[in-house]
Design an enzyme around this catalytic site. Structure first.
Site, short mmCIF file in Angstrom:
data_model
loop_
_atom_site.label_atom_id
_atom_site.label_comp_id
_atom_site.label_asym_id
_atom_site.label_seq_id
_atom_site.Cartn_x
_atom_site.Cartn_y
_atom_site.Cartn_z
N LYS A 13 0.99 -1.30 -0.10
CA LYS A 13 0.01 -0.10 -0.30
C LYS A 13 1.08 1.22 -0.03
O LYS A 13 0.84 2.10 -0.68
CB LYS A 13 -1.00 -0.02 1.21
CG LYS A 13 -1.89 -1.06 1.44
CD LYS A 13 -2.82 -0.98 2.50
CE LYS A 13 -2.23 -0.94 3.99
NZ LYS A 13 -1.55 -2.20 4.12
N ARG A 88 -9.47 -0.03 9.92
CA ARG A 88 -8.88 -1.44 9.94
C ARG A 88 -9.77 -2.28 10.66
O ARG A 88 -9.70 -3.72 10.98
CB ARG A 88 -7.53 -1.31 10.81
CG ARG A 88 -6.48 -1.53 10.03
CD ARG A 88 -5.27 -1.39 10.80
NE ARG A 88 -4.02 -1.92 10.44
CZ ARG A 88 -2.96 -1.43 9.95
NH1 ARG A 88 -3.06 -0.18 9.64
NH2 ARG A 88 -2.01 -2.08 9.49
P1 AMP Z 1 1.11 -0.05 9.21
O1 AMP Z 1 2.23 0.81 8.86
O2 AMP Z 1 -0.16 0.48 8.50
O3 AMP Z 1 1.28 -1.63 8.95
O4 AMP Z 1 0.49 0.26 10.45
C1 AMP Z 1 1.53 -0.22 11.52
C2 AMP Z 1 0.75 -0.19 12.99
O5 AMP Z 1 0.21 0.78 13.45
C3 AMP Z 1 -0.25 -1.63 12.93
O6 AMP Z 1 0.35 -2.76 13.22
C4 AMP Z 1 -0.99 -1.05 14.27
O7 AMP Z 1 -0.38 -1.42 15.52
C5 AMP Z 1 -1.02 0.29 14.17
N1 AMP Z 1 -2.08 0.93 13.27
C6 AMP Z 1 -2.05 1.67 12.29
N2 AMP Z 1 -3.39 2.04 11.49
C7 AMP Z 1 -4.02 1.33 12.67
C8 AMP Z 1 -5.53 1.53 12.54
N3 AMP Z 1 -6.23 2.09 11.58
N4 AMP Z 1 -6.19 0.77 13.66
C9 AMP Z 1 -5.47 0.36 14.80
N5 AMP Z 1 -4.07 0.32 14.64
C10 AMP Z 1 -3.55 0.71 13.58
#
Ligand code: AMP
Length: 217
Positions: A13, A88
């Protein structure tokens, strides 16, 4: 132009956000990047979020909805934005609907980057990231092509957090696809292939032209 990038951790993404960002000149709102910035700045939110991210769990809906609400009302979001990593969970998706309605906006397309679970596990384990521009690279790469920074491993790309991240995605995040499928908004794109190939498919989907490898639900 408002786009929602949907896909599992490691589906590409962040990488695929670059093309629509420069093509349409709209900001990329990545909730994971926002949380990592809070952690780096050692804010209260960052201190609270750090162990949650390290364990591969989700930060609470209330916190995430608040972060996104504050971000989408910023002036740079007026022409549109690319949402990545949010929603999410089903409550986050419902809150985003309300937020978009209140702003008089709607998503033009949901881009679903589809990658089989085995490939995701392989991609995430050992993945390296540029601490400056957040670009990701395969294991063994030393420096960022864009800015020369020494690459690092994200804490949640370590082996113990990778599987929990995929499991929570399957449990809490996959159900929100139906939420968007109902509206006929989803373009499903094979997330395997070169960055350029996938970007071409993303652009075609955004422009409403579907190629053979894509389908609209
Ligand atoms: P990402 O960089 O999108 O993989 O996000 C890294 C981490 O941030 C995830 O594994 C969650 O711990 C937290 N996180 C990011 N976006 C969300 C969301 N919309 N809801 C809950 N936790 C989030």
């Amino acid at each position: 132009m408002n786009l929602l990038l949907y896909g599992a951790p490691g589906s590409g993404k962040g990488t695929q956000a670059n093309m629509p960002r420069s093509h349409f000149g709209i900001p990329h709102i990545a909730t994971g990047d926002m949380l990592r910035a809070e952690i780096a700045a050692q804010t209260d939110l960052g201190r609270q979020a750090q162990p949650i991210l390290a364990a591969g769990k989700y930060v609470s809906d209330d916190i995430m909805i608040g972060i996104v609400r504050n971000r989408v009302i910023q002036p740079d979001c007026v022409p549109g934005f690319i949402m990545d990593g949010f929603p999410r969970t089903v409550p986050q998706a419902a809150a985003l609907d309300d937020l978009m309605a209140a702003l008089g906006k709607r998503f033009d397309r949901v881009i679903y980057l589809k990658v089989p679970v085995d490939d995701l596990l392989h991609r995430l384990s050992g993945r390296l990231v540029c601490p400056t521009c957040q670009r990701t690279y395969p294991p063994g790469t030393a420096r960022c092509e864009a800015d020369g920074s020494a690459l690092i491993q994200r804490e949640d790309d370590r082996a113990q957090a990778v599987r929990p991240r995929i499991e929570i995605y399957l449990e809490k995040t996959v159900p929100i696809l139906d939420h968007y499928r109902g509206g006929g908004l989803v373009s499903e794109i094979d997330g395997r292939g070169t960055i350029e190939e996938i970007s071409r498919h993303v652009l075609a989907a955004v422009n409403g032209r579907m190629s053979k490898t894509q389908k609209t639900a």
